[in-house]
Design a protein around this motif. Sequence first.
Motif, mmCIF file in Angstrom:
data_model
loop_
_atom_site.group_PDB
_atom_site.id
_atom_site.type_symbol
_atom_site.label_atom_id
_atom_site.label_comp_id
_atom_site.label_asym_id
_atom_site.label_seq_id
_atom_site.Cartn_x
_atom_site.Cartn_y
_atom_site.Cartn_z
ATOM 1 N N LYS A 52 -4.363 3.051 -17.961
ATOM 2 C CA LYS A 52 -3.425 3.264 -19.071
ATOM 3 C C LYS A 52 -4.002 4.287 -20.049
ATOM 4 N N ILE A 53 -3.211 5.312 -20.343
ATOM 5 C CA ILE A 53 -3.639 6.368 -21.260
ATOM 6 C C ILE A 53 -2.687 6.420 -22.451
ATOM 7 N N TYR A 54 -3.256 6.413 -23.644
ATOM 8 C CA TYR A 54 -2.485 6.412 -24.887
ATOM 9 C C TYR A 54 -2.728 7.704 -25.663
ATOM 10 N N ARG A 55 -1.792 8.012 -26.549
ATOM 11 C CA ARG A 55 -1.978 9.050 -27.562
ATOM 12 C C ARG A 55 -2.007 8.375 -28.926
ATOM 13 N N ALA A 56 -2.864 8.882 -29.801
ATOM 14 C CA ALA A 56 -2.953 8.324 -31.148
ATOM 15 C C ALA A 56 -3.313 9.407 -32.140
ATOM 16 N N LEU A 57 -2.874 9.247 -33.367
ATOM 17 C CA LEU A 57 -3.199 10.165 -34.454
ATOM 18 C C LEU A 57 -4.061 9.405 -35.452
ATOM 19 N N VAL A 58 -5.298 9.876 -35.636
ATOM 20 C CA VAL A 58 -6.241 9.145 -36.473
ATOM 21 C C VAL A 58 -6.571 9.918 -37.741
ATOM 22 N N SER A 59 -7.023 9.180 -38.722
ATOM 23 C CA SER A 59 -7.441 9.752 -39.993
ATOM 24 C C SER A 59 -8.908 10.154 -39.896
ATOM 25 N N GLY A 60 -9.195 11.429 -40.180
ATOM 26 C CA GLY A 60 -10.555 11.931 -40.064
ATOM 27 C C GLY A 60 -10.680 12.886 -38.895
ATOM 28 N N VAL A 61 -11.780 13.600 -38.856
ATOM 29 C CA VAL A 61 -12.024 14.590 -37.807
ATOM 30 C C VAL A 61 -13.238 14.159 -36.982
ATOM 31 N N ILE A 62 -13.046 14.044 -35.664
ATOM 32 C CA ILE A 62 -14.125 13.645 -34.760
ATOM 33 C C ILE A 62 -14.940 14.879 -34.371
ATOM 34 N N ASP A 63 -16.235 14.795 -34.536
ATOM 35 C CA ASP A 63 -17.113 15.913 -34.160
ATOM 36 C C ASP A 63 -17.254 16.029 -32.645
ATOM 37 N N MET A 64 -17.453 14.905 -31.988
ATOM 38 C CA MET A 64 -17.644 14.908 -30.542
ATOM 39 C C MET A 64 -16.305 15.084 -29.821
ATOM 40 N N ASP A 65 -16.358 15.715 -28.651
ATOM 41 C CA ASP A 65 -15.143 15.888 -27.862
ATOM 42 C C ASP A 65 -14.750 14.606 -27.135
ATOM 43 N N GLU A 66 -15.746 13.797 -26.806
ATOM 44 C CA GLU A 66 -15.483 12.536 -26.125
ATOM 45 C C GLU A 66 -16.405 11.453 -26.682
ATOM 46 N N VAL A 67 -15.896 10.228 -26.728
ATOM 47 C CA VAL A 67 -16.709 9.111 -27.191
ATOM 48 C C VAL A 67 -16.252 7.850 -26.460
ATOM 49 N N VAL A 68 -17.217 7.040 -26.059
ATOM 50 C CA VAL A 68 -16.924 5.755 -25.410
ATOM 51 C C VAL A 68 -17.276 4.645 -26.399
ATOM 52 N N ILE A 69 -16.308 3.763 -26.634
ATOM 53 C CA ILE A 69 -16.497 2.669 -27.596
ATOM 54 C C ILE A 69 -16.610 1.359 -26.836
ATOM 55 N N SER B 245 -10.680 2.331 -35.569
ATOM 56 C CA SER B 245 -11.072 2.048 -36.958
ATOM 57 C C SER B 245 -12.546 1.649 -37.031
ATOM 58 N N PHE B 246 -13.062 1.041 -35.975
ATOM 59 C CA PHE B 246 -14.479 0.643 -35.960
ATOM 60 C C PHE B 246 -15.399 1.850 -36.104
ATOM 61 N N ILE B 247 -15.036 2.980 -35.481
ATOM 62 C CA ILE B 247 -15.894 4.175 -35.579
ATOM 63 C C ILE B 247 -15.516 5.044 -36.783
ATOM 64 N N GLY B 248 -14.727 4.461 -37.704
ATOM 65 C CA GLY B 248 -14.402 5.163 -38.943
ATOM 66 C C GLY B 248 -13.215 6.083 -38.853
ATOM 67 N N LEU B 249 -12.369 5.903 -37.824
ATOM 68 C CA LEU B 249 -11.209 6.772 -37.637
ATOM 69 C C LEU B 249 -9.960 5.925 -37.396
ATOM 70 N N PRO B 250 -9.512 5.194 -38.423
ATOM 71 C CA PRO B 250 -8.327 4.350 -38.251
ATOM 72 C C PRO B 250 -7.071 5.182 -38.012
ATOM 73 N N LEU B 251 -6.098 4.584 -37.328
ATOM 74 C CA LEU B 251 -4.831 5.269 -37.098
ATOM 75 C C LEU B 251 -4.161 5.572 -38.437
ATOM 76 N N ILE B 252 -3.662 6.790 -38.566
ATOM 77 C CA ILE B 252 -2.937 7.148 -39.783
ATOM 78 C C ILE B 252 -1.717 6.236 -39.919
ATOM 79 N N GLY B 253 -1.572 5.641 -41.066
ATOM 80 C CA GLY B 253 -0.435 4.765 -41.319
ATOM 81 C C GLY B 253 -0.643 3.326 -40.902
ATOM 82 N N ASP B 254 -1.815 2.990 -40.334
ATOM 83 C CA ASP B 254 -2.057 1.600 -39.942
ATOM 84 C C ASP B 254 -2.205 0.758 -41.208
#
Length: 389
Positions: free
Chosen positions: A220-237, A298-307
């Motif tokens: 399953k692949i999702y799209r999301a819009l988060v608040s903040g800018v991620i430096d890394m291109d990929e991250v595994v949580i 949100s755990f990595i400091g990038l909550p969904l905008i509007g959450d």
Amino acid sequence: MSKKAELAAPPSAAETAYFGETWREFNDGLTYHDIVRRIDAGLTLIEFYSRKYKSSAPLQGWLQRIQNKQITVDGKVVTIPDTELSFWMSRAGTELVYHRLPWREPDAPYLLQVLFEDNYLIALNKPSGLQVLPGGLFQQRTVLTQLQWHVSKLTTSSSGCRKTHPVPVHRLGRGTSGILLCAKTKLAKSRLAAYFAEGTSVVEDKYTNSECKKMRKISKIYRALVSGVIDMDEVVIKQPIGTIKYPGVAKGLYVASPSGKPALSSVRVLERDLENNSTLVQVEIQSGRPHQIRIHLSFIGLPLIGDPLYVSGGQPKCFDPELMDESFEKDGGYQRPENPVPGDCGYNLHAHQIVLIHPITNELIQITAPLPSILQTREEGKANQPNSS
């Protein structure tokens, strides 16, 4: 996931269909059945309901329901709250029935797009704001109800139509849009349920991210819009997810918790917007914990905008675990909590794509749900403009 099988052809645009009926003003109410047990003999009617169903209504609410003739014992209305259950214990199998009166549910969309359908599966494009299964205030206004109405309509319009009972095999949050898989047969349902369970168990066994991908029968692949800018291109949580006591959520609120159950999400940056301090991301989940994407991002400091609920750290915005509003609605139930709850909408999260091994034919199927404009990259937005070539 193995790629040995070739992808089955998705339905063409011409084959895309919609269905849905406008909601009725009031639902049918609910009926709850209980059998009086020997262990309950020492309780009064009000004690039985206010203790067993404390999360449904406060004490005063249950008193109102009893006095409003909404409770029967073996078919007879009982309006005296202090009547002891032992009064009926001479009869084996005494049945208590609580009738919840019909109510007007909150507004919700009703139209569903069919993305894929065969004799065993139907994949729907669920709009944001529509609940999947009955629960809380939403008992009629759900995807399940629309499926039931749709099947009933097909059956009555065609005498030769074989009746099926499609049911969702997983959930999407009420505020989440996109692909929802539903099974039309018991076999398809059990196998799809096993797919999801196997994926989560693989994560619990602590395989690597790449190993999890290879072993899964569904992706399953999702799209999301988060608040903040991620430096890394990929991250595994890999943050575990557990529950805490939370007003208005009877079984507890899911949050990031060191003592929770294993969860794994793979995040890939699609586009950064420095001006608006936001990032468009793609998220592939290897496990299926409730609200996993909202909690992990949100755990990595990038909550969904509007959450309205989750903030940095994967925790709720604000709450007092000991605070419980004892005021109640006209039907005796609790009023809606002042604090945000999981079903609140406002964020942008879309189940964009599912790739799975068909549970019956073993074909490799890819299903895609059209993206909302806000979750498209700039290039995708330009390509989807009417005058684009």
